[in-house]
Design a protein around this motif. Structure first.
Motif, PDB file in Angstrom:
ATOM      1  N   ARG A   1      -6.411   1.826   5.293  1.00  0.00           N
ATOM      2  CA  ARG A   1      -5.693   1.400   6.493  1.00  0.00           C
ATOM      3  C   ARG A   1      -4.315   0.888   6.083  1.00  0.00           C
ATOM      4  N   GLY A   2      -3.329   1.136   6.919  1.00  0.00           N
ATOM      5  CA  GLY A   2      -1.962   0.743   6.601  1.00  0.00           C
ATOM      6  C   GLY A   2      -1.228   1.772   5.763  1.00  0.00           C
ATOM      7  N   CYS A   3      -1.844   2.932   5.539  1.00  0.00           N
ATOM      8  CA  CYS A   3      -1.243   3.989   4.717  1.00  0.00           C
ATOM      9  C   CYS A   3      -0.837   5.205   5.556  1.00  0.00           C
ATOM     10  N   ASN A   4      -0.764   5.046   6.865  1.00  0.00           N
ATOM     11  CA  ASN A   4      -0.378   6.117   7.807  1.00  0.00           C
ATOM     12  C   ASN A   4      -1.424   7.213   7.975  1.00  0.00           C
ATOM     13  N   VAL A   5      -2.633   6.974   7.564  1.00  0.00           N
ATOM     14  CA  VAL A   5      -3.689   7.975   7.718  1.00  0.00           C
ATOM     15  C   VAL A   5      -4.040   8.145   9.197  1.00  0.00           C
ATOM     16  N   GLY A   6      -4.173   7.044   9.924  1.00  0.00           N
ATOM     17  CA  GLY A   6      -4.482   7.115  11.356  1.00  0.00           C
ATOM     18  C   GLY A   6      -3.404   7.858  12.129  1.00  0.00           C
ATOM     19  N   SER A   7      -2.148   7.575  11.801  1.00  0.00           N
ATOM     20  CA  SER A   7      -1.030   8.282  12.446  1.00  0.00           C
ATOM     21  C   SER A   7      -1.111   9.773  12.175  1.00  0.00           C
ATOM     22  N   ALA A   8      -1.368  10.128  10.930  1.00  0.00           N
ATOM     23  CA  ALA A   8      -1.440  11.536  10.553  1.00  0.00           C
ATOM     24  C   ALA A   8      -2.600  12.238  11.266  1.00  0.00           C
ATOM     25  N   LEU A   9      -3.734  11.562  11.395  1.00  0.00           N
ATOM     26  CA  LEU A   9      -4.878  12.144  12.099  1.00  0.00           C
ATOM     27  C   LEU A   9      -4.562  12.350  13.583  1.00  0.00           C
ATOM     28  N   ALA A  10      -3.960  11.351  14.214  1.00  0.00           N
ATOM     29  CA  ALA A  10      -3.605  11.467  15.635  1.00  0.00           C
ATOM     30  C   ALA A  10      -2.628  12.619  15.850  1.00  0.00           C
ATOM     31  N   GLU A  11      -1.648  12.725  14.981  1.00  0.00           N
ATOM     32  CA  GLU A  11      -0.667  13.809  15.093  1.00  0.00           C
ATOM     33  C   GLU A  11      -1.318  15.166  14.862  1.00  0.00           C
ATOM     34  N   LYS A  12      -2.246  15.266  13.924  1.00  0.00           N
ATOM     35  CA  LYS A  12      -2.926  16.527  13.645  1.00  0.00           C
ATOM     36  C   LYS A  12      -3.764  16.964  14.844  1.00  0.00           C
ATOM     37  N   ILE A  13      -4.482  16.030  15.457  1.00  0.00           N
ATOM     38  CA  ILE A  13      -5.270  16.372  16.649  1.00  0.00           C
ATOM     39  C   ILE A  13      -4.343  16.858  17.766  1.00  0.00           C
ATOM     40  N   ALA A  14      -3.190  16.226  17.931  1.00  0.00           N
ATOM     41  CA  ALA A  14      -2.239  16.661  18.963  1.00  0.00           C
ATOM     42  C   ALA A  14      -1.770  18.095  18.705  1.00  0.00           C
TER      43      ALA A  14
ATOM     44  N   MET B   1       0.829  -1.199   0.000  1.00  0.00           N
ATOM     45  CA  MET B   1       0.000   0.000   0.000  1.00  0.00           C
ATOM     46  C   MET B   1       0.866   1.253   0.000  1.00  0.00           C
ATOM     47  N   GLU B   2       0.481   2.176  -0.766  1.00  0.00           N
ATOM     48  CA  GLU B   2       1.174   3.460  -0.839  1.00  0.00           C
ATOM     49  C   GLU B   2       0.948   4.242   0.458  1.00  0.00           C
ATOM     50  N   MET B   3       2.002   4.857   0.967  1.00  0.00           N
ATOM     51  CA  MET B   3       1.880   5.684   2.155  1.00  0.00           C
ATOM     52  C   MET B   3       1.360   7.055   1.735  1.00  0.00           C
ATOM     53  N   LEU B   4       0.238   7.447   2.279  1.00  0.00           N
ATOM     54  CA  LEU B   4      -0.437   8.668   1.849  1.00  0.00           C
ATOM     55  C   LEU B   4      -0.122   9.875   2.720  1.00  0.00           C
ATOM     56  N   LYS B   5       0.628   9.681   3.785  1.00  0.00           N
ATOM     57  CA  LYS B   5       0.806  10.736   4.774  1.00  0.00           C
ATOM     58  C   LYS B   5       1.205  12.075   4.154  1.00  0.00           C
ATOM     59  N   ASP B   6       2.114  12.081   3.194  1.00  0.00           N
ATOM     60  CA  ASP B   6       2.569  13.335   2.600  1.00  0.00           C
ATOM     61  C   ASP B   6       1.575  13.906   1.583  1.00  0.00           C
ATOM     62  N   LYS B   7       0.583  13.127   1.186  1.00  0.00           N
ATOM     63  CA  LYS B   7      -0.396  13.573   0.191  1.00  0.00           C
ATOM     64  C   LYS B   7      -1.729  13.954   0.817  1.00  0.00           C
ATOM     65  N   LEU B   8      -1.784  13.952   2.145  1.00  0.00           N
ATOM     66  CA  LEU B   8      -3.026  14.257   2.843  1.00  0.00           C
ATOM     67  C   LEU B   8      -3.205  15.748   3.051  1.00  0.00           C
TER      68      LEU B   8
ATOM     69  N   PRO C   1     -11.560   1.490   5.554  1.00  0.00           N
ATOM     70  CA  PRO C   1     -10.800   0.244   5.426  1.00  0.00           C
ATOM     71  C   PRO C   1      -9.810   0.193   4.264  1.00  0.00           C
ATOM     72  N   GLU C   2     -10.168   0.784   3.113  1.00  0.00           N
ATOM     73  CA  GLU C   2      -9.248   0.685   1.974  1.00  0.00           C
ATOM     74  C   GLU C   2      -7.989   1.520   2.145  1.00  0.00           C
TER      75      GLU C   2
ATOM     76  N   LEU D   1     -10.765  10.067   3.664  1.00  0.00           N
ATOM     77  CA  LEU D   1     -10.051   8.842   4.029  1.00  0.00           C
ATOM     78  C   LEU D   1     -10.270   8.446   5.477  1.00  0.00           C
ATOM     79  N   GLY D   2     -10.474   9.442   6.330  1.00  0.00           N
ATOM     80  CA  GLY D   2     -10.622   9.148   7.749  1.00  0.00           C
ATOM     81  C   GLY D   2     -10.992  10.389   8.523  1.00  0.00           C
ATOM     82  N   VAL D   3     -11.182  10.188   9.814  1.00  0.00           N
ATOM     83  CA  VAL D   3     -11.629  11.257  10.703  1.00  0.00           C
ATOM     84  C   VAL D   3     -11.068  11.004  12.096  1.00  0.00           C
ATOM     85  N   ALA D   4     -10.916  12.068  12.867  1.00  0.00           N
ATOM     86  CA  ALA D   4     -10.551  11.968  14.275  1.00  0.00           C
ATOM     87  C   ALA D   4     -11.179  13.143  15.008  1.00  0.00           C
ATOM     88  N   GLN D   5     -11.273  12.999  16.326  1.00  0.00           N
ATOM     89  CA  GLN D   5     -11.905  14.033  17.130  1.00  0.00           C
ATOM     90  C   GLN D   5     -11.002  14.511  18.254  1.00  0.00           C
ATOM     91  N   LEU D   6     -11.132  15.769  18.579  1.00  0.00           N
ATOM     92  CA  LEU D   6     -10.634  16.302  19.836  1.00  0.00           C
ATOM     93  C   LEU D   6     -11.878  16.396  20.700  1.00  0.00           C
TER      94      LEU D   6
END
Length: 146
Positions: free
Chosen positions: A98-111, A1-8, A95-96, A68-73
């Motif tokens: 997952r494994g592309c660093n989207v969750g990591s990027a969302l967690a970091e953005k909320i922080a 899977m392509e890592m999308l973190k830099d393209k988000l 689901p499609e 691609l995803g969502v997170a909350q503060l």
């Protein structure tokens, strides 16, 4: 899977209300199938948290105009911890992607957003006993509860 973190890109859900139904369906399918709940009720709860300038709020991860995803503060997510005010929560990645660093990027953005609000402590809960994604991001386990 392509890592999308830099393209988000990220957007407040308040600014992309066209994503509310998608987010509500994600949340309902993942955590909301309980008696007395519905997608419609989930939509209404989300609409009550469409902030940009204060918690609670939602952040969307977007790539090429796809959600691609969502997170909350969140505020006071767990009633058993009334002294713990600010929480990272509702982190969901389609689901499609997952494994592309989207969750990591969302967690970091909320922080980062929390820090901008001068939040001193940010908490989270996870079902991963070992801390999972959050442990890999440098979060510390402070308590395990059932």
């Amino acid at each position: 899977m392509e890592m999308l973190k830099d393209k988000l890109t990220f957007a407040f859900l308040a600014d992309r209300q066209d994503a509310i139904v998608t987010v509500a369906q994600w949340y309902y399918e993942e955590w909301g199938k309980v008696p007395g709940n519905s997608v419609e009720q989930t939509i209404e709860r989300i609409k009550g948290k469409l902030n940009r300038d204060k918690p609670p709020l939602h952040i969307l991860a977007i790539s090429r105009d796809r959600f691609l995803g969502v997170a909350q503060l969140k505020l006071r997510e767990m009633s058993i911890y009334p002294e713990k005010e600010f929480w990272l929560g509702g982190v969901f990645v389609s689901p499609e992607f997952r494994g592309c660093n989207v969750g990591s990027a969302l967690a970091e953005k909320i922080a980062v957003i929390a820090k901008g609000f001068e939040v001193k402590e940010l908490h989270l809960q996870t079902e991963a006993v070992d801390g999972g994604l959050y442990k890999r991001l440098g979060w510390n386990i402070i308590e395990t509860t059932e």
